[in-house]
Write an enzyme that holds these catalytic residues in place. Structure first.
Site, PDB file in Angstrom:
ATOM      1  N   HIS A  84      43.630  44.589  45.146  1.00 22.33           N
ATOM      2  CA  HIS A  84      42.691  43.604  44.598  1.00 22.33           C
ATOM      3  C   HIS A  84      42.280  42.623  45.693  1.00 22.33           C
ATOM      4  CE1 HIS A  84      44.249  44.589  40.338  1.00 22.33           C
ATOM      5  NE2 HIS A  84      43.126  45.241  40.592  1.00 22.33           N
ATOM      6  N   GLU A  87      43.535  38.850  46.277  1.00 23.67           N
ATOM      7  CA  GLU A  87      44.969  38.556  46.319  1.00 23.67           C
ATOM      8  C   GLU A  87      45.452  38.613  47.764  1.00 23.67           C
ATOM      9  OE1 GLU A  87      46.435  41.452  43.514  1.00 23.67           O
ATOM     10  OE2 GLU A  87      45.146  40.669  41.932  1.00 23.67           O
ATOM     11  N   HIS A 212      50.869  42.697  44.439  1.00 23.39           N
ATOM     12  CA  HIS A 212      49.698  42.001  43.905  1.00 23.39           C
ATOM     13  C   HIS A 212      50.049  40.523  43.795  1.00 23.39           C
ATOM     14  CE1 HIS A 212      47.172  45.438  42.339  1.00 23.39           C
ATOM     15  NE2 HIS A 212      48.292  46.059  42.643  1.00 23.39           N
ATOM     16  N   GLU A 288      54.125  41.048  41.322  1.00 19.13           N
ATOM     17  CA  GLU A 288      53.047  40.058  41.194  1.00 19.13           C
ATOM     18  C   GLU A 288      53.568  38.803  41.887  1.00 19.13           C
ATOM     19  OE1 GLU A 288      50.052  40.345  40.097  1.00 19.13           O
ATOM     20  OE2 GLU A 288      50.046  42.178  38.913  1.00 19.13           O
TER      21      GLU A 288
HETATM   22 ZN   LIG Z   1      46.190  42.573  41.529  1.00 19.55          ZN
END
Ligand SMILES: [Zn+2]
Length: 361
Positions: A84, A87, A212, A288
């Site tokens: 992504h 990020e 992420h 995350e």
């Molecule tokens: Zn992500």
């Protein structure tokens, strides 16, 4: 460690710790040049593998890092970052991971253990086009930069584009203008195709890690539905060990669980689900990374980068050590390489066979 080795290690560390290198580790470029530099300086322990090009033609480079010992029988760990675009802490951390694996082998006992047990394949930037666009034009850009059927709606969410379960579920978007658009069909994007093809060729893949941000969570499959896998207990235990290590390192509280439990939504077409269902890796985790909330969200202050990298690192070392000490997970539901079928299909087949047998005996 021999004296000569010690001297080489020290010289290597001094070189790597130049201010230019630190700057690049905090702000990795989108062209993969940082991984190229590190691979060339690491000697015969590192190999750079070009796995293909992104939509806009940027090269996607996996760095393979091994120990000095024979690598013939080792299992493999794969690490991905930067799927992504916005990020930014993800590729920063993954590049720092590369750096540590290169310079601290034979110096740091955790790194030595991790490399003596596994060959590491690391792709710091899954989405180089989106990452560059996020720097140049839209800081909060998430997707890649592929064109779609709508001229004004660009990009596919690469972490909804893997050919895994649930692509027909309403938990990924079919609309090109949305941030979680899963693409015209599963595995449609060049970045996804390159990664899938590469991973299916990695022998004895044992661990899959995806980085992420944000929220300080460790996600385990499934992510397309709120249902645990057959290996849930082992994955949760290893994830909790990592979470506790990060908390002990002053990284604050991390939580471990299914995406549906922790994020309040399911996500289909993720690399996490795909890796679990289609490769030999059963230890699959998505980190995350910090912060836990917004603000600052995706825009971590410069001053926080070092502490986030430093407090996340013990999570990775503890996770790998825990996996090393966990017996291999049974893989009786493993689907053959390249198949887009999943374990649900296997369960159905087993139930059908049982019913069939029961009715005709
Ligand atoms: Zn992500």
């Amino acid at each position: 460690m021999s004296r000569q080795r010690e001297r080489q290690s020290t010289e290597g560390q001094q070189h790597f710790r130049s201010s230019r290198r630190v700057e690049k580790l905090c702000h990795p470029p989108s062209d993969g040049s940082l991984a190229t530099e590190m691979a060339s300086e690491c000697g015969d322990r590192c190999t750079l593998i070009n796995i293909g090009q992104s939509f806009e033609g940027r090269e996607m480079k996996v760095i393979k890092i091994t120990s000095n010992s024979s690598t013939g029988n080792k299992s493999a760990v794969f690490v991905e970052g930067g799927a992504h675009a916005r990020e930014w802490i993800s590729p920063v951390f993954v590049n720092n991971l590369i750096y540590k694996l290169i310079i601290e082998y034979g110096v740091d006992s955790s790194v030595t253990l991790m490399l003596d047990n596994y060959d590491w394949y690391i792709l710091p930037l899954v989405n180089p086009d989106g990452y560059q666009y996020s720097h140049d034009s839209e800081r909060y850009w998430r997707k890649n930069r592929a064109t779609t059927i709508f001229r004004d709606c660009v990009g596919v969410d690469l972490n909804r584009n893997f050919p895994s379960f649930g692509m027909s579920d309403p938990v990924y978007s079919k609309h090109p203008c949305e941030d979680t658009y899963g693409g015209p069909f599963p595995g449609s994007e060049p970045e996804t195709k390159n990664l899938v093809k590469f991973l299916l060729g990695v022998d004895k893949l044992h661990v899959f890690l995806s980085f992420h941000s944000y929220s300080k969570m460790i996600l385990i499959p499934w992510s397309h539905k709120m249902k645990p896998t057959t290996h849930h207990s082992a994955l949760k235990t290893a994830g909790m060990a990592a979470a506790n290590a990060m908390e002990a390192a002053n990284g604050g509280k991390w939580v471990v669980g299914l995406a549906g439990e922790l994020l309040s939504y399911n996500a289909a077409g993720t690399s996490l689900d795909w890796a679990y269902a289609n490769t030999e890796a059963k230890f699959v985790f998505t980190f995350e990374m910090p912060p836990s909330r917004s603000p600052p969200g995706f825009v971590l202050p410069e001053s926080s980068i070092k502490s986030v990298v430093d407090t996340t690192w013990p999570g990775v070392t503890t996770l790998i050590k825990t996996i090393i000490n966990t017996p291999a997970l049974e893989d009786k539901y493993f689907v053959s390489k390249g198949s887009s079928k999943g374990k649900d299909m296997c369960y159905c087949e087993i139930i059908f066979m049982l019913l069939f047998t029961f009715c005709y005996i």
